[in-house]
Design a protein around this motif. Structure first.
Motif, PDB file in Angstrom:
ATOM      1  N   TYR A  63      64.318  61.205  78.266  1.00  9.14           N
ATOM      2  CA  TYR A  63      64.390  61.808  79.614  1.00  9.14           C
ATOM      3  C   TYR A  63      62.918  61.869  80.244  1.00  9.14           C
ATOM      4  O   TYR A  63      62.806  61.335  81.419  1.00  9.14           O
ATOM      5  CB  TYR A  63      64.899  63.025  79.627  1.00  9.14           C
TER       6      TYR A  63
ATOM      7  N   GLN B  64      61.788  59.736  83.601  1.00 10.01           N
ATOM      8  CA  GLN B  64      61.147  60.409  84.658  1.00 10.01           C
ATOM      9  C   GLN B  64      59.686  59.884  84.897  1.00 10.01           C
ATOM     10  O   GLN B  64      59.226  59.582  86.155  1.00 10.01           O
ATOM     11  CB  GLN B  64      60.694  61.971  84.292  1.00 10.01           C
TER      12      GLN B  64
ATOM     13  N   ARG C 122      69.348  62.515  83.486  1.00 16.08           N
ATOM     14  CA  ARG C 122      69.079  63.796  83.175  1.00 16.08           C
ATOM     15  C   ARG C 122      70.395  64.642  82.701  1.00 16.08           C
ATOM     16  O   ARG C 122      70.611  65.088  81.751  1.00 16.08           O
ATOM     17  CB  ARG C 122      68.563  64.599  84.108  1.00 16.08           C
TER      18      ARG C 122
END
Length: 83
Positions: free
Chosen positions: A4, A8, A76
């Motif tokens: 994750y 990002q 997410r």
């Protein structure tokens, strides 16, 4: 969880690239429009053209940013299990 954070980081980099290209194009267009302002008809044509292109490129940049946000949100949810 590391995947994750990788997503990002990739999204952040892509957003930076999108908006940097948008700003660079705006500066180049502004310089060209300023350079052609001495010839009246050419100055008006380039001003209208860059204004129209600026609006279109802004819409494209916002759309791409929104799509990146949706992909990041989906990643997410997948990582955190919030399906």
């Amino acid at each position: 969880m590391s995947e994750y954070s990788d997503i990002q980081k990739a999204v952040r980099v892509e957003k930076f690239r999108i908006w940097f290209a948008w700003a660079s194009g705006g500066f180049v267009g502004g310089f060209i429009a300023n350079g052609t302002s001495d010839v009246p008809i050419l100055g008006v044509i380039t001003l209208i053209m860059f204004l129209a292109l600026g609006v279109l490129f802004t819409i494209a940049a916002v759309t791409m940013t929104n799509r990146l946000n949706k992909k990041a949100e989906a990643a997410r949810r997948e990582v955190l299990g919030d399906l």
